[in-house]
Design an enzyme around this catalytic site. Structure first.
Site, PDB file in Angstrom:
ATOM      1  N   GLY A  10      23.159  -8.371  35.172  1.00  0.00           N
ATOM      2  CA  GLY A  10      22.172  -9.400  35.527  1.00  0.00           C
ATOM      3  C   GLY A  10      22.806 -10.593  36.197  1.00  0.00           C
ATOM      4  NE  ARG A  13      16.184 -14.823  38.212  1.00  0.00           N
ATOM      5  CZ  ARG A  13      15.736 -13.581  38.355  1.00  0.00           C
ATOM      6  NH1 ARG A  13      16.005 -12.895  39.447  1.00  0.00           N
ATOM      7  NH2 ARG A  13      15.019 -13.013  37.382  1.00  0.00           N
ATOM      8  CG  ASN A  85      23.461 -12.615  31.655  1.00  0.00           C
ATOM      9  OD1 ASN A  85      23.241 -13.677  31.062  1.00  0.00           O
ATOM     10  ND2 ASN A  85      22.967 -12.386  32.877  1.00  0.00           N
ATOM     11  CB  SER A 138      17.776 -16.288  22.777  1.00  0.00           C
ATOM     12  OG  SER A 138      16.911 -17.411  22.768  1.00  0.00           O
ATOM     13  CE1 TYR A 151      14.249 -13.390  26.122  1.00  0.00           C
ATOM     14  CE2 TYR A 151      14.118 -15.066  24.415  1.00  0.00           C
ATOM     15  CZ  TYR A 151      14.757 -14.527  25.523  1.00  0.00           C
ATOM     16  OH  TYR A 151      15.898 -15.123  26.016  1.00  0.00           O
ATOM     17  CB  ALA A 152      11.828 -13.808  18.793  1.00  0.00           C
ATOM     18  CE  LYS A 155      17.580 -12.320  24.934  1.00  0.00           C
ATOM     19  NZ  LYS A 155      18.673 -11.827  25.772  1.00  0.00           N
TER      20      LYS A 155
HETATM   21  N1  LIG Z   1      17.016 -19.404  30.254  1.00  0.00           N
HETATM   22  C1  LIG Z   1      17.009 -19.637  28.957  1.00  0.00           C
HETATM   23  O1  LIG Z   1      16.444 -20.637  28.480  1.00  0.00           O
HETATM   24  C2  LIG Z   1      17.732 -18.695  28.023  1.00  0.00           C
HETATM   25  C3  LIG Z   1      17.916 -19.102  26.701  1.00  0.00           C
HETATM   26  C4  LIG Z   1      18.565 -18.265  25.818  1.00  0.00           C
HETATM   27  C5  LIG Z   1      19.015 -17.034  26.239  1.00  0.00           C
HETATM   28  N2  LIG Z   1      18.820 -16.641  27.527  1.00  0.00           N
HETATM   29  C6  LIG Z   1      19.312 -15.322  27.915  1.00  0.00           C
HETATM   30  O2  LIG Z   1      20.316 -15.465  28.885  1.00  0.00           O
HETATM   31  C7  LIG Z   1      20.328 -14.325  29.737  1.00  0.00           C
HETATM   32  C8  LIG Z   1      20.264 -14.795  31.185  1.00  0.00           C
HETATM   33  O3  LIG Z   1      19.054 -15.508  31.364  1.00  0.00           O
HETATM   34  P1  LIG Z   1      18.791 -16.482  32.602  1.00  0.00           P
HETATM   35  O4  LIG Z   1      18.242 -17.737  32.057  1.00  0.00           O
HETATM   36  O5  LIG Z   1      19.971 -16.503  33.482  1.00  0.00           O
HETATM   37  O6  LIG Z   1      17.581 -15.668  33.271  1.00  0.00           O
HETATM   38  P2  LIG Z   1      17.213 -15.428  34.791  1.00  0.00           P
HETATM   39  O7  LIG Z   1      17.530 -16.627  35.599  1.00  0.00           O
HETATM   40  O8  LIG Z   1      15.834 -14.891  34.789  1.00  0.00           O
HETATM   41  O9  LIG Z   1      18.247 -14.261  35.211  1.00  0.00           O
HETATM   42  C9  LIG Z   1      18.156 -12.978  34.636  1.00  0.00           C
HETATM   43  C10 LIG Z   1      19.111 -12.046  35.362  1.00  0.00           C
HETATM   44  O10 LIG Z   1      18.988 -10.734  34.781  1.00  0.00           O
HETATM   45  C11 LIG Z   1      18.723  -9.793  35.821  1.00  0.00           C
HETATM   46  N3  LIG Z   1      17.886  -8.716  35.287  1.00  0.00           N
HETATM   47  C12 LIG Z   1      16.718  -8.831  34.632  1.00  0.00           C
HETATM   48  N4  LIG Z   1      16.273  -7.613  34.291  1.00  0.00           N
HETATM   49  C13 LIG Z   1      17.181  -6.721  34.750  1.00  0.00           C
HETATM   50  C14 LIG Z   1      17.291  -5.302  34.711  1.00  0.00           C
HETATM   51  N5  LIG Z   1      16.365  -4.518  34.119  1.00  0.00           N
HETATM   52  N6  LIG Z   1      18.357  -4.712  35.279  1.00  0.00           N
HETATM   53  C15 LIG Z   1      19.302  -5.463  35.890  1.00  0.00           C
HETATM   54  N7  LIG Z   1      19.275  -6.800  35.945  1.00  0.00           N
HETATM   55  C16 LIG Z   1      18.217  -7.424  35.385  1.00  0.00           C
HETATM   56  C17 LIG Z   1      18.023 -10.602  36.904  1.00  0.00           C
HETATM   57  O11 LIG Z   1      18.205 -10.031  38.178  1.00  0.00           O
HETATM   58  P3  LIG Z   1      17.079  -9.179  38.974  1.00  0.00           P
HETATM   59  O12 LIG Z   1      15.759  -9.812  38.701  1.00  0.00           O
HETATM   60  O13 LIG Z   1      17.548  -9.290  40.387  1.00  0.00           O
HETATM   61  O14 LIG Z   1      17.217  -7.815  38.412  1.00  0.00           O
HETATM   62  C18 LIG Z   1      18.789 -11.923  36.835  1.00  0.00           C
HETATM   63  O15 LIG Z   1      19.976 -11.840  37.573  1.00  0.00           O
HETATM   64  C19 LIG Z   1      19.142 -13.453  29.318  1.00  0.00           C
HETATM   65  O16 LIG Z   1      19.568 -12.427  28.477  1.00  0.00           O
HETATM   66  C20 LIG Z   1      18.267 -14.433  28.560  1.00  0.00           C
HETATM   67  O17 LIG Z   1      17.439 -13.788  27.622  1.00  0.00           O
HETATM   68  C21 LIG Z   1      18.209 -17.458  28.434  1.00  0.00           C
END
Ligand SMILES: NC(=O)c1ccc[n+]([C@@H]2O[C@H](COP(=O)([O-])OP(=O)(O)OC[C@H]3O[C@@H](n4cnc5c(N)ncnc54)[C@H](OP(=O)(O)O)[C@@H]3O)[C@@H](O)[C@H]2O)c1
Length: 243
Positions: A10, A13, A85, A138, A151-152, A155
């Site tokens: 992932g 971005r 990730n 998370s 989602y919870a 995680k």
């Molecule tokens: N943002 C928050 O507040 C937060 C808080 C706690 C934990 N997290 C966790 O941190 C991690 C990263 O989150 P983020 O905030 O960076 O989210 P994000 O900006 O939405 O990025 C998610 C990344 O995962 C990729 N992705 C999603 N589904 C995929 C799939 N089936 N196969 C391959 N790639 C996939 C997306 O790329 P494509 O769409 O191009 O596939 C993107 O690069 C996640 O696990 C999220 O649950 C985030």
């Protein structure tokens, strides 16, 4: 010395992209995947043609995942580290959240992470020297949040995976940890309303949402030799909101 290789799922971005940059800067080879390339990866691929691999892959889809792992091993050999990730979030109260959304959350966030860990471990275990697996969970998995029940659950499942797998592979000097961010200012949190963001900021001792760059250095530490005796843990990085 040959650089160590770390897989980041992932990476188009958000946190995955920040991690890819951080790890390249630290000298690692990085193998990444996502469903789309995104805006920033092409320049990174141009700048690091020998140390960065990207392949389109859908985490949660076993054939696509295996093909990405095979390409990684073919290019760089057995990886040193894996950062699970890739993740999606779907908001909605459980009673009305379509089952197809529930299935997709579980498939990507939990089943997908297990599939990648399983495929990577077969290579990590085949050579001596240990390794690192880091699952991005998370604080929602620990504390809950209205509208993010499924989602919870995914995680919290990742944190369970971390603890059990740490026991399974510890004797091979492979550490397994979770990193649990709080609310990060990425596309994923874009669905938060202004009111929800204000409330989160008010409740966060550090007085702001986190950024991907607030989290990446801790992951870099967990990948390094200094973290060799830390395993089975969940490291919360949330500006204090859950303290
Ligand atoms: N943002 C928050 O507040 C937060 C808080 C706690 C934990 N997290 C966790 O941190 C991690 C990263 O989150 P983020 O905030 O960076 O989210 P994000 O900006 O939405 O990025 C998610 C990344 O995962 C990729 N992705 C999603 N589904 C995929 C799939 N089936 N196969 C391959 N790639 C996939 C997306 O790329 P494509 O769409 O191009 O596939 C993107 O690069 C996640 O696990 C999220 O649950 C985030």
């Amino acid at each position: 010395m040959t650089p160590r290789t770390v897989i980041v799922t992932g990476s188009s971005r958000g946190l995955g992209l920040a991690l890819t940059r951080t790890l390249l800067d630290a000298g690692y080879n990085v193998a990444t995947c996502s469903r789309s390339l995104g805006d920033a990866l092409p320049a990174l691929l141009d700048a690091h043609p020998d140390r960065l691999l990207w392949q389109r892959a859908e985490i949660g889809e076993p054939v696509s995942t295996q093909s990405f792992i095979d390409a990684t091993v073919q290019r760089f050999g057995a990886p040193w580290g894996l950062i699970n990730n890739a993740g999606i979030a779907r908001e909605g109260i459980l009673a009305t959240l379509p089952l197809v959304e529930v299935d997709s959350l579980i498939q990507t966030n939990l089943t997908g992470a297990i599939q990648v860990a399983r495929a990577v471990l077969r290579h990590m275990l085949s050579r001596p020297g240990g390794g690192r697996i880091i699952n991005i969970s998370s604080i929602i998995g620990q504390r809950g949040y209205t509208g993010l029940t499924a989602y919870a659950a995914t995680k919290a499942g990742l944190d369970g995976l971390t603890r059990a797998l740490a026991r399974e592979v510890g004797r091979r000097q492979i550490t397994v940890n979770s990193v649990a961010p709080g609310y990060l200012d990425t596309e994923m949190s874009g669905t938060l309303s202004a009111g929800q963001r204000d409330q989160i900021v008010r409740r966060t001792p550090m007085g702001r949402l986190g950024t991907a760059d607030d989290v990446a250095p801790a992951i870099l530490f967990l990948l390094g030799d200094g973290a060799r005796y830390i395993t089975g843990q969940t490291l919360t990085i949330d500006g204090g909101i859950s303290c």
